[in-house]
Design an enzyme around this catalytic site. Structure first.
Site, short mmCIF file in Angstrom:
data_model
loop_
_atom_site.label_atom_id
_atom_site.label_comp_id
_atom_site.label_asym_id
_atom_site.label_seq_id
_atom_site.Cartn_x
_atom_site.Cartn_y
_atom_site.Cartn_z
N PHE A 52 -38.02 -44.47 59.48
CA PHE A 52 -37.34 -44.62 58.41
C PHE A 52 -38.54 -44.49 56.84
CE2 PHE A 52 -35.53 -45.96 54.62
CZ PHE A 52 -33.69 -45.70 54.88
N LEU A 53 -38.72 -43.59 56.03
CA LEU A 53 -39.72 -43.56 55.96
C LEU A 53 -39.74 -42.92 54.57
CD1 LEU A 53 -43.21 -44.08 55.15
CD2 LEU A 53 -43.16 -42.06 55.90
N ILE A 54 -39.64 -43.76 53.08
CA ILE A 54 -40.07 -42.49 52.18
C ILE A 54 -41.26 -42.96 51.77
CG2 ILE A 54 -39.14 -43.18 49.66
CD1 ILE A 54 -36.40 -42.50 51.63
N GLN A 100 -41.21 -45.08 46.22
CA GLN A 100 -40.88 -46.04 47.05
C GLN A 100 -40.52 -46.73 45.56
OE1 GLN A 100 -43.51 -48.23 48.97
NE2 GLN A 100 -42.85 -46.46 51.12
N GLY A 153 -34.95 -46.22 45.23
CA GLY A 153 -33.67 -46.09 44.78
C GLY A 153 -33.23 -45.48 45.64
N HIS A 154 -34.46 -44.34 46.50
CA HIS A 154 -34.03 -43.71 47.29
C HIS A 154 -34.05 -44.01 48.81
CE1 HIS A 154 -35.34 -40.52 44.21
NE2 HIS A 154 -36.41 -41.14 44.04
N GLY A 155 -34.67 -45.58 49.42
CA GLY A 155 -34.03 -46.19 50.75
C GLY A 155 -32.68 -45.82 50.58
N GLU A 167 -34.44 -49.72 66.11
CA GLU A 167 -35.54 -50.29 66.55
C GLU A 167 -36.70 -50.82 65.99
OE1 GLU A 167 -38.74 -47.95 69.08
OE2 GLU A 167 -37.52 -46.30 68.06
#
Length: 423
Positions: free
Chosen positions: A219-221, A226, A229-231, A254
């Protein structure tokens, strides 16, 4: 010699997103980790002021590697400068280009008017007047693999201990990998913001053979996007999609990083708050067998430990200052969960040491919850220092069935003098 000819790899490597309309950088940023490429020291040896510029086309993330430096060390016997291109190329796609000006010209001149992210659009949202879209695909889709192979190096740069996905695995395995791409959509083009990979594990269920557990893997922004609010939007879209998929029974993660676990905790607490409120969740009500904990958990598709964390944060938030009775019940519930999942380990300690270890672990959990609740705008009760040191006998009774404890499952514990206690 090492100081004279050494450089910090995290500073030397520079990443850029290039506009597909102008060829100019939209954003420039650096890796968080480079030990996976340059070793534990994260040091580049044999150069003065090296710069490894990796530029990505902002939509399909095709890339170009451009290496420059002020000076290169002459070999001294067997000691020589490392081959930078050979070292980093192992982590880049085979078609990664090497001429930046030519690459910029190529992405500007190509026709991207009909280009879309891989798969199907499942959601969109607006932030500060800009539109963002989330697209879902699977690795057996060639267009998905094309984008994914271009961004595999981001796993090494930003996910500690992360490993790239084998894109050449068997077809049945690739179909189990789901990829969720997040893009900014403008009238002219798409700009890559981040992504998430998930893997489906089938669960044995003779009545429903298609039932599965889905695991959020990567899971990466990207750093320039960052803390906007995108995450939160990407995670909530994933959960909404998983909840609406009948064949998914449970949502797991994970090895979550601390930052992702915080995001997960707050988002899960927010979405479960209506159910907890309707069920009148308090430390006292949670100990009653009539409380519908399992019904709420299965509907939320959460694993036991994550559900327990959401319950505990909700209960802590609702305890009013001065309500010592509720605070003690809460403390016992949390300690009972910790005790239950660490009973064999704690049994190795003598009674006083066990009491101290259990209480220290509880305090760590409570502090963690308070920090999260404050970040979410809640003000949890402050417990007086020193309370709860004599709870162990009651905790042992709860574990033997006299009271119903909050359940939990293992996670990485805190280091102790003789044992590790999972929280």
């Amino acid at each position: 010699m090492e100081e004279e000819w050494g450089a910090d790899a995290n500073e030397a490597v520079e990443l850029s997103l290039l506009s597909t309309t102008t060829g100019k950088p939209i954003a420039t940023f650096h890796p968080q980790f480079t030990y996976g490429i340059f070793g534990e020291s994260e040091n580049i040896f044999g150069y003065k002021d090296p710069n490894l510029q990796i530029s990505f086309a902002a939509n399909d993330m095709k890339c170009c590697l451009d290496i420059s430096y002020e000076d290169k060390m002459e070999p001294i016997g067997s000691v020589q400068a490392e081959d930078l291109e050979a070292t980093i190329s192992d982590f880049l796609p085979e078609d990664c280009e090497k001429d930046l000006k030519e690459f910029q010209t190529k992405i500007v001149n190509r026709d991207d008017s009909k280009w879309n992210p891989p798969g199907d659009k499942i959601s969109e949202y607006t932030l500060k007047g800009k539109t963002y879209e989330i697209w879902r695909s699977t690795i057996d889709d060639a267009s998905c693999r094309d984008v994914l192979k271009n961004i595999q190096i981001l796993v090494t740069f930003y996910i500690e201990g992360g490993t790239a996905i084998d894109l050449e695995d068997e077809e049945w395995t690739n179909k189990r990998w789901e990829v969720y791409f997040l893009y900014e959509k403008s009238p002219a083009n798409y700009t890559f913001i981040g992504y998430c990979t998930c893997y489906r594990y089938y669960l044995y269920n003779p009545k429903s053979p298609d039932i599965s557990r889905i695991r959020i893997s990567q899971f990466l922004i990207l750093p320039p996007f960052q803390h906007q609010g995108h995450g939160k939007n990407l995670y909530s879209t994933l959960i909404t999609h998983f909840l609406s998929t009948p064949t998914i029974q449970e949502i797991t993660v994970e090895d979550p990083s601390e930052a992702f676990q915080n995001l997960r905790d707050l988002q899960d607490l927010e979405r479960l708050t209506p159910a907890f409120t309707n069920a009148n969740l308090t430390p006292q009500s949670f100990t009653n067998k009539s409380f519908p904990a399992e019904d709420i958990r299965t509907q939320a598709k959460l694993p036991v430990r994550q559900f327990a964390r959401a319950c505990e944060m909700f209960m802590l938030r609702g305890i009013e200052k001065g309500d010592d009775k509720s605070m003690k019940v809460f403390r016992l519930l949390v300690k009972a969960r910790i005790y239950k999942q660490n009973k064999d380990v704690l049994a190795q300690l003598d009674r006083l040491e066990r009491i101290d270890k259990l209480h220290d672990t509880y305090l760590h959990v409570e502090d963690e919850y308070k920090a999260l609740l404050i970040a979410a705008g809640s003000a949890p009760v402050e417990e007086e220092e020193g309370e709860g040191d004599d709870d162990e006998e009651e905790v042992e009774e709860m574990d033997m069935g006299h009271k119903r404890p909050a359940n939990g499952e293992g996670e990485a514990g805190r280091a102790a003098k003789r044992v590790r206690v999972a929280e």
